[in-house]
Motif scaffolding. Structure first.
Motif, PDB file in Angstrom:
ATOM      1  N   THR A 104       0.828  -1.205   0.000  1.00 28.27           N
ATOM      2  CA  THR A 104       0.000   0.000   0.000  1.00 28.27           C
ATOM      3  C   THR A 104       0.863   1.257   0.000  1.00 28.27           C
ATOM      4  OG1 THR A 104      -0.120  -0.006   2.425  1.00 28.27           O
ATOM      5  CG2 THR A 104      -1.912  -1.100   1.214  1.00 28.27           C
ATOM      6  N   LYS A 163      -3.790   3.384  -0.110  1.00 25.88           N
ATOM      7  CA  LYS A 163      -4.419   2.615  -1.185  1.00 25.88           C
ATOM      8  C   LYS A 163      -3.392   1.690  -1.831  1.00 25.88           C
ATOM      9  CE  LYS A 163      -3.841   6.552  -4.347  1.00 25.88           C
ATOM     10  NZ  LYS A 163      -4.552   7.557  -5.179  1.00 25.88           N
ATOM     11  N   GLU A 164      -3.876   0.818  -2.711  1.00 29.62           N
ATOM     12  CA  GLU A 164      -2.978  -0.126  -3.374  1.00 29.62           C
ATOM     13  C   GLU A 164      -1.846   0.585  -4.107  1.00 29.62           C
ATOM     14  OE1 GLU A 164      -4.548  -4.247  -5.141  1.00 29.62           O
ATOM     15  OE2 GLU A 164      -5.653  -2.524  -5.893  1.00 29.62           O
TER      16      GLU A 164
END
Length: 369
Positions: free
Chosen positions: A127, A131-132
């Motif tokens: 991450t 977020k990814e």
């Protein structure tokens, strides 16, 4: 119950500085002005008119920019216009000149984004900014490398478009090129220490760590934004730049030590990323200090467990850090270095007002993310 107590001990919380002081260097209005330039930046870099036969690639580039360049605290980029405003008299801060400062600030954010995309691939991170990681999104994988190169190229397109007629333009180009070179060399030194297969504890020295930090982090995160603003404001004498650089590299060192600490002891919900320094076998401040304080038996624990992705081995290293009281050692280190930087600021005699440096220092001291 013992396990719960241990986990609580291993979570660092600082309450001495309000969160607002450690999350952003800019006010809401200043951030709003900076953000207002982002759509212009995207249009400058992706308008079909420049490359009519690359419409699909331009649409993809816009997506890359939206996902990777926005979303962070943007302190590096914001430092350019904020410093520029502190260096230039208010009556000379025209809308056009401030727009140029915003664009140069966004160029710093583009540099940050292209470094982070590549760094996440090399570190196999999961991450980034809550977020990814880009290379993991929708299974993208290694083609993300090309996206990072696109963002780097965007820096020079923007500088040419907005600053090429200015006398400081060559200085900006040189700063971005030299900073990219220094940062990449620092990354190389960092990676080489973890690539040998068998863990070589002889490489985990404070001297090596300091070199990695100076080149991988301090130049682009602290020296670059202020040096850019100084050139834009007409400050070009070598002594002013030398004094500023000395202070800013010290700030960069403190920042990276904090980053290493938060990688292990920080809350991912606050930092926006899951730490992997132990798994990656990084030459982190924590492991360097641990080796300085460890007994022969404890050094063997590091030898047997550091650099492994096995969760049990990772926990053994974290427990060792706790046994060596590294949270307390870190707190003392942070305070001592904060005081050192304050003394250096007070000793400066020319070029940049003290308030510029104190504004930078305020945003990082006792930060949690």
């Amino acid at each position: 119950m013992a396990e719960e107590a241990s986990q609580e001990e291993m979570t660092y919380k600082s309450t001495a500085v309000p969160p607002a002081a450690v999350t952003s260097v800019a006010s809401r209005d200043e951030r709003r002005g900076f953000m207002a330039c982002f759509p212009d930046l995207v249009r400058n870099l992706t308008e079909v008119g420049f490359h009519k036969d690359l419409e699909e690639a331009n649409k993809w580039f816009a997506k890359v920019l939206q996902y990777n360049v926005q979303g962070g605290k943007m302190n590096r980029g914001l430092a350019v216009p904020l410093t520029y405003k502190m260096l230039v008299p208010a009556d000379k801060q025209t809308e056009e000149l401030m727009h140029q400062a915003y664009i140069v600030g966004w160029c710093v954010e583009l540099m940050q984004a292209f470094f982070l995309v590549l760094d996440d691939i090399m570190d196999n991170s999961e991450t980034r900014r809550g977020k990814e990681c880009w290379y993991r999104k929708d299974g993208l994988g290694l083609p993300a490398i090309n996206d990072a190169i696109l963002m780097e190229a965007g820096i020079y397109k923007l500088l040419k478009l907005h600053c090429s007629s200015e006398p400081y333009y060559p200085n900006l180009i040189d700063l971005f090129h030299s900073t990219t070179m220094k940062t990449t060399l620092g990354q190389s030194l960092d990676l080489l220490g973890a690539q040998s297969g068998k863990l070589d504890l002889q490489k985990y020295t404070m001297e090596r760590y300091s070199a990695i930090v100076k080149y991988k982090t301090a130049h682009y995160s602290f020296h670059l934004p202020i040096a850019l603003a100084m050139h834009m404001a007409g400050i070009s004498d070598p002594e002013s730049h030398r004094q500023a650089k000395h202070i800013l590299l010290e700030m960069g060192n403190l920042f990276q030590v904090q980053d290493d600490f938060l990688d292990c002891f920080g809350d991912p919900a606050v930092t926006g990323k899951v730490g992997t320094d132990i798994q990656d076998g990084k030459c982190s401040w924590l492991v360097v200090v641990a080796l300085q304080r460890a007994s022969g038996r404890q050094k063997q624990i590091i030898q047997d467990n550091y650099g492994s992705s096995d969760p049990e081995k990772v926990e053994q290293i974290k427990q060792l850090y706790t046994d060596l009281n590294l949270i307390s050692v870190y707190k003392k280190y942070e305070l001592n270095n904060y005081e050192l930087i304050c003394r250096l600021i007070e000793q400066t005699s020319r070029g940049v007002p003290h308030k510029v440096f104190y504004k930078m220092l305020e945003k990082i001291y006792q930060r949690e993310s």
